[in-house]
Design an enzyme around this catalytic site. Structure first.
Site, mmCIF file in Angstrom:
data_model
loop_
_atom_site.group_PDB
_atom_site.id
_atom_site.type_symbol
_atom_site.label_atom_id
_atom_site.label_comp_id
_atom_site.label_asym_id
_atom_site.label_seq_id
_atom_site.Cartn_x
_atom_site.Cartn_y
_atom_site.Cartn_z
ATOM 1 N N MET A 90 0.804 -1.220 0.000
ATOM 2 C CA MET A 90 0.000 0.000 0.000
ATOM 3 C C MET A 90 0.844 1.281 0.000
ATOM 4 O O MET A 90 0.448 2.284 0.586
ATOM 5 C CB MET A 90 -0.966 -0.026 1.192
ATOM 6 C CG MET A 90 -1.878 -1.239 1.221
ATOM 7 S SD MET A 90 -2.792 -1.542 -0.327
ATOM 8 C CE MET A 90 -4.177 -0.455 -0.076
ATOM 9 N N ILE A 92 2.798 4.045 -2.663
ATOM 10 C CA ILE A 92 2.962 4.428 -4.067
ATOM 11 C C ILE A 92 4.450 4.401 -4.403
ATOM 12 O O ILE A 92 5.282 4.879 -3.620
ATOM 13 C CB ILE A 92 2.347 5.820 -4.306
ATOM 14 C CG1 ILE A 92 0.821 5.695 -4.203
ATOM 15 C CG2 ILE A 92 2.755 6.383 -5.666
ATOM 16 C CD1 ILE A 92 0.072 6.993 -4.314
ATOM 17 N N ASN A 107 0.910 -6.196 -10.272
ATOM 18 C CA ASN A 107 0.092 -5.730 -9.151
ATOM 19 C C ASN A 107 -1.284 -6.355 -9.240
ATOM 20 O O ASN A 107 -1.791 -6.594 -10.336
ATOM 21 C CB ASN A 107 -0.053 -4.202 -9.197
ATOM 22 C CG ASN A 107 -0.866 -3.668 -8.028
ATOM 23 O OD1 ASN A 107 -0.698 -4.108 -6.884
ATOM 24 N ND2 ASN A 107 -1.769 -2.727 -8.295
ATOM 25 N N HIS A 109 -5.193 -5.552 -8.110
ATOM 26 C CA HIS A 109 -6.026 -4.429 -7.673
ATOM 27 C C HIS A 109 -7.469 -4.907 -7.558
ATOM 28 O O HIS A 109 -7.965 -5.599 -8.457
ATOM 29 C CB HIS A 109 -5.928 -3.275 -8.684
ATOM 30 C CG HIS A 109 -6.722 -2.082 -8.272
ATOM 31 N ND1 HIS A 109 -6.292 -1.208 -7.290
ATOM 32 C CD2 HIS A 109 -7.938 -1.640 -8.670
ATOM 33 C CE1 HIS A 109 -7.205 -0.267 -7.123
ATOM 34 N NE2 HIS A 109 -8.213 -0.503 -7.938
HETATM 35 C C1 GAR Z 1 -6.075 -7.251 -1.857
HETATM 36 O O1 GAR Z 1 -7.480 -7.281 -1.897
HETATM 37 C C2 GAR Z 1 -5.525 -6.404 -2.980
HETATM 38 O O2 GAR Z 1 -6.320 -6.445 -4.121
HETATM 39 C C3 GAR Z 1 -5.513 -5.055 -2.362
HETATM 40 O O3 GAR Z 1 -5.123 -5.255 -1.032
HETATM 41 C C4 GAR Z 1 -5.598 -6.523 -0.598
HETATM 42 C C5 GAR Z 1 -4.459 -7.232 0.085
HETATM 43 O O4 GAR Z 1 -4.902 -8.411 0.700
HETATM 44 N N1 GAR Z 1 -4.606 -4.182 -3.050
HETATM 45 C C6 GAR Z 1 -4.816 -2.902 -3.239
HETATM 46 O O5 GAR Z 1 -5.805 -2.316 -2.824
HETATM 47 C C7 GAR Z 1 -3.735 -2.179 -4.003
HETATM 48 N N2 GAR Z 1 -4.186 -0.924 -4.436
HETATM 49 P P1 GAR Z 1 -3.857 -9.481 1.221
HETATM 50 O O6 GAR Z 1 -2.819 -8.727 2.064
HETATM 51 O O7 GAR Z 1 -4.653 -10.414 2.061
HETATM 52 O O8 GAR Z 1 -3.231 -10.141 0.036
#
Ligand code: GAR
Length: 204
Positions: A90, A92, A107, A109
């Site tokens: 998270m 940038i 990535n 998303h």
């Molecule tokens: C996931 O849902 C991913 O798509 C999102 O964070 C979550 C991480 O979950 N990513 C973003 O929002 C990036 N902009 P995790 O730590 O359980 O894999």
């Protein structure tokens, strides 16, 4: 030769865990490092129990983004990654970082890009009245949540959905999509094309 994969996380690391487990089942890719910018990230524990080298580079320990990224680059370059997977990372990234690993950063998303770039995607899907939602794996370029799409998985938005219910259904799709896309990418499937998968809700 097996591709060396570094995974960048900030939190739970469930995507990292499914990526690692799918890499362990095959021989096209190997997790060589899990790097978190948060010391308390549960994904670090998930990496440890899988015997994957893991480390923390906390952004709060650095005066600016350049020095934070220099510290990450030092850790990454030490393991010579062929592919870097952002999995709920998270922060940038600057164009200097992205250019250094050009065409090697993936990535995931939680939306059907190009819809709903940025944060709070599940709530924004409901506010917009979207009838479908999902997740996207894409190559990272210098534009936020942009870059060639490597795969998307879709779900239907139901009338009683909440941000929480959408988040949980989209995550289940993420856990199918990201390993499938990484496997194909590691085999050289770099064209941003779609391949049908044996499911009506998954394209990658
Ligand atoms: C996931 O849902 C991913 O798509 C999102 O964070 C979550 C991480 O979950 N990513 C973003 O929002 C990036 N902009 P995790 O730590 O359980 O894999």
């Amino acid at each position: 030769m097996s591709k060396r994969v570094a995974v960048l996380i900030s939190g739970r690391g469930t995507n990292m865990a499914v990526l690692a487990d799918s890499m362990a089942e095959g021989d096209v890719a190997t997790p060589v490092l899990v790097l978190s910018n948060e010391e308390e990230a549960d994904g670090l524990r998930k990496a440890a129990i899988r015997n994957i080298p893991h480390t923390v580079v906390c952004h709060r320990d650095f005066p600016d983004r350049a020095s934070f990224e220099a510290a990450m680059i030092a850790k990454l370059d030490a393991v010579r990654p062929d592919i870097i997977c952002l999995a709920g990372f998270m922060r940038i990234l600057t164009s200097e970082f992205i250019d250094r690993y050009e065409d090697r950063i993936l990535n995931i998303h939680p939306s059907l890009l190009p819809r709903h770039k940025g944060l709070n995607t599940h709530a924004r899907v409901l506010e917009a009245g979207d009838v479908e939602h999902g997740c996207t794996v894409h190559l990272v370029t210098n534009r936020l949540d942009d870059g060639p799409v490597l795969g998307q998985a879709r779900i239907t938005v139901e009338p009683d959905d909440t941000p929480k219910s959408l988040s949980s259904r989209v995550q289940r799709q993420e856990h199918r999509l990201y390993p499938a896309v990484l496997d194909r990418f590691a085999r050289g499937g770099r064209e941003p094309t779609y391949i049908s998968m044996p499911s009506d809700s998954l394209l990658c």
